[in-house]
Motif scaffolding. Sequence first.
Motif, PDB file in Angstrom:
ATOM      1  N   THR A  39      -1.843  -4.228   2.587  1.00 31.40           N
ATOM      2  CA  THR A  39      -3.207  -4.714   2.777  1.00 31.40           C
ATOM      3  C   THR A  39      -3.239  -6.206   2.504  1.00 31.40           C
ATOM      4  N   LYS A  40      -4.068  -6.916   3.241  1.00 32.53           N
ATOM      5  CA  LYS A  40      -4.279  -8.343   2.999  1.00 32.53           C
ATOM      6  C   LYS A  40      -5.526  -8.495   2.124  1.00 32.53           C
ATOM      7  N   LEU A  41      -5.349  -9.111   0.975  1.00 34.22           N
ATOM      8  CA  LEU A  41      -6.455  -9.352   0.054  1.00 34.22           C
ATOM      9  C   LEU A  41      -6.845 -10.824   0.171  1.00 34.22           C
ATOM     10  N   SER A  57      -6.336  -5.063   6.946  1.00 36.67           N
ATOM     11  CA  SER A  57      -4.951  -4.764   7.269  1.00 36.67           C
ATOM     12  C   SER A  57      -4.107  -6.017   7.065  1.00 36.67           C
ATOM     13  N   ALA A  58      -2.873  -5.844   6.651  1.00 34.15           N
ATOM     14  CA  ALA A  58      -2.004  -6.993   6.409  1.00 34.15           C
ATOM     15  C   ALA A  58      -1.510  -7.629   7.703  1.00 34.15           C
ATOM     16  N   SER A  59      -1.708  -6.973   8.836  1.00 29.90           N
ATOM     17  CA  SER A  59      -1.150  -7.475  10.100  1.00 29.90           C
ATOM     18  C   SER A  59      -1.830  -8.741  10.621  1.00 29.90           C
ATOM     19  N   PRO A  60      -3.175  -8.861  10.639  1.00 29.11           N
ATOM     20  CA  PRO A  60      -3.802 -10.057  11.202  1.00 29.11           C
ATOM     21  C   PRO A  60      -3.461 -11.328  10.418  1.00 29.11           C
ATOM     22  N   HIS A  61      -3.439 -12.442  11.107  1.00 28.34           N
ATOM     23  CA  HIS A  61      -3.207 -13.725  10.451  1.00 28.34           C
ATOM     24  C   HIS A  61      -4.422 -14.088   9.614  1.00 28.34           C
ATOM     25  N   GLU A  62      -4.174 -14.780   8.501  1.00 26.95           N
ATOM     26  CA  GLU A  62      -5.247 -15.125   7.569  1.00 26.95           C
ATOM     27  C   GLU A  62      -6.346 -15.946   8.224  1.00 26.95           C
ATOM     28  N   VAL A  63      -5.990 -16.767   9.200  1.00 28.44           N
ATOM     29  CA  VAL A  63      -6.988 -17.633   9.816  1.00 28.44           C
ATOM     30  C   VAL A  63      -8.062 -16.817  10.532  1.00 28.44           C
ATOM     31  N   THR A  64      -7.727 -15.600  10.937  1.00 30.35           N
ATOM     32  CA  THR A  64      -8.702 -14.755  11.632  1.00 30.35           C
ATOM     33  C   THR A  64      -9.625 -14.026  10.662  1.00 30.35           C
ATOM     34  N   LEU A  65      -9.367 -14.111   9.363  1.00 29.99           N
ATOM     35  CA  LEU A  65     -10.134 -13.373   8.359  1.00 29.99           C
ATOM     36  C   LEU A  65     -11.059 -14.270   7.538  1.00 29.99           C
ATOM     37  N   ALA A  79     -10.078   2.342   1.256  1.00 26.22           N
ATOM     38  CA  ALA A  79     -10.071   0.886   1.087  1.00 26.22           C
ATOM     39  C   ALA A  79     -11.200   0.432   0.166  1.00 26.22           C
ATOM     40  N   ASP A  80     -12.354   1.099   0.244  1.00 28.71           N
ATOM     41  CA  ASP A  80     -13.484   0.699  -0.598  1.00 28.71           C
ATOM     42  C   ASP A  80     -13.187   0.934  -2.077  1.00 28.71           C
ATOM     43  N   HIS A  81     -12.411   1.952  -2.393  1.00 25.29           N
ATOM     44  CA  HIS A  81     -12.025   2.184  -3.790  1.00 25.29           C
ATOM     45  C   HIS A  81     -11.155   1.032  -4.297  1.00 25.29           C
ATOM     46  N   ALA A 135       0.843  -1.197   0.000  1.00 25.24           N
ATOM     47  CA  ALA A 135       0.000   0.000   0.000  1.00 25.24           C
ATOM     48  C   ALA A 135       0.877   1.245   0.000  1.00 25.24           C
ATOM     49  N   LYS A 136       0.647   2.102  -0.967  1.00 26.18           N
ATOM     50  CA  LYS A 136       1.362   3.362  -1.061  1.00 26.18           C
ATOM     51  C   LYS A 136       0.532   4.470  -0.425  1.00 26.18           C
ATOM     52  N   LYS A 137       1.205   5.550  -0.009  1.00 28.51           N
ATOM     53  CA  LYS A 137       0.566   6.712   0.590  1.00 28.51           C
ATOM     54  C   LYS A 137      -0.126   6.306   1.899  1.00 28.51           C
ATOM     55  N   GLY A 138      -0.821   7.218   2.512  1.00 26.19           N
ATOM     56  CA  GLY A 138      -1.614   6.885   3.683  1.00 26.19           C
ATOM     57  C   GLY A 138      -2.855   6.141   3.233  1.00 26.19           C
ATOM     58  N   ALA A 139      -3.294   5.156   3.990  1.00 29.93           N
ATOM     59  CA  ALA A 139      -4.401   4.335   3.529  1.00 29.93           C
ATOM     60  C   ALA A 139      -5.209   3.809   4.696  1.00 29.93           C
ATOM     61  N   GLN A 140      -6.459   3.444   4.403  1.00 30.34           N
ATOM     62  CA  GLN A 140      -7.297   2.749   5.366  1.00 30.34           C
ATOM     63  C   GLN A 140      -7.010   1.256   5.260  1.00 30.34           C
ATOM     64  N   ARG A 141      -7.178   0.550   6.359  1.00 29.71           N
ATOM     65  CA  ARG A 141      -7.026  -0.911   6.390  1.00 29.71           C
ATOM     66  C   ARG A 141      -5.662  -1.347   5.833  1.00 29.71           C
ATOM     67  N   PHE A 142      -4.615  -0.865   6.426  1.00 29.97           N
ATOM     68  CA  PHE A 142      -3.295  -1.367   6.077  1.00 29.97           C
ATOM     69  C   PHE A 142      -2.476  -1.481   7.345  1.00 29.97           C
ATOM     70  N   GLY A 143      -1.509  -2.366   7.334  1.00 32.08           N
ATOM     71  CA  GLY A 143      -0.720  -2.592   8.530  1.00 32.08           C
ATOM     72  C   GLY A 143       0.689  -3.015   8.190  1.00 32.08           C
TER      73      GLY A 143
END
Length: 262
Positions: free
Chosen positions: A127-129, A146-154, A242-244, A111-119
Motif C-alpha cells: 500500500t502507498k501511504l 494501492s502502491a502501484s500508482p505514481h505518487e504524483v497522481t495521488l 483499508a479503512d481499518h 501488505a500481508k494477506k489479501g487486502a483492499q487498495r494494494f498493488g
Amino acid sequence: MARREELTDEQWAILEPLIPETPRRDDGRGRPELHSNRAVMNGILWVLRTGAAWCDLPDRFPSGTTCFRRFSRWVKSGVLRHILEALAQHLEEVGQINLSECFIDGTFVLAKKGAQRFGKTKRGKGTKLMVIADATGLPLGVHTSSASPHEVTLVEATLDEIVTVGRPERIIGDRAYDSDPLDQRLAAKGIELIAPHKSNRKRAVTQDGRALRRYRRRWKIERLFAWLNAFKRVLTRWERCADHYTGFVHLAFSIILMRRYL
C-alpha cells in the motif's frame, strides 16, 4: 502510573469528549457494554504500539474481540478521523499549525494477506501511504492507496484528506512531484508547488531558486515518518480492510498531535 501504551489522565481528558457513548437500542434489547471507552482505547493503543495480534492482548485489557469490534465501529462511524480533525483544528485555532509551507511524501507499506487498495511493485505487494505535514512537521492528512500508482497522481487525493480548516499555501515535495500539469492544477487552487526538477526534464526550468530553498526543510516530514514508525501496527499492513489500516494511522497521528497539548 499509566503504562507507556496506556492513556494518561491528561490524555483521556482530551479524548473522552470526542468519543461518543454507544446508544442503547430503542427496543431496549441487547447487552450493555461492559467495558469503558477508555479501557477499550487502551487495548487498541497496545495493539497499535506493539503491532501484535488482537488475540494477544494482555489480560489487563478487554478481550481482543471486544477491542476489535469497537475499533471497527469507530472506524466505520468516523470517530477516529474526527478525533484527528478536532485535535488539528484546535491547534490551528491557537496558532500551532503553520500552513505557510507544507510537506508531502509517500512511503511503501508491505501488505500481508489479501487486502483492499494494494498493488504490486518491485518491492512486493503493498500500500502507498501518502502524508501531508505542516511547516513544523505535524500531520495534517493521510491517504492510503494501492502502491502501484505514481505518487504524483495521488497528490490531490491526499490534499482532500487534510483535516484542518485552512489549506496549504505551498506544497513541498521531492523530485517525484516535479510535474507541470500538477503545478498548474494546484496553482488554480491557490497552492504553490515546490519540487526540484528531475534530471531528465526537457522543458525549461520553472522552479525559482529562492523558493526552492524551502526544500531544505523537507527533513521535517521524514521525522514525522520516524515518529509514525514507533507505532508498529502501521509499519506492516495486516488489515484486509483499508479503512481499518487508515484508522490506525489516524489514531497514531492523534497521539502525535496530543504531544502539543500536554
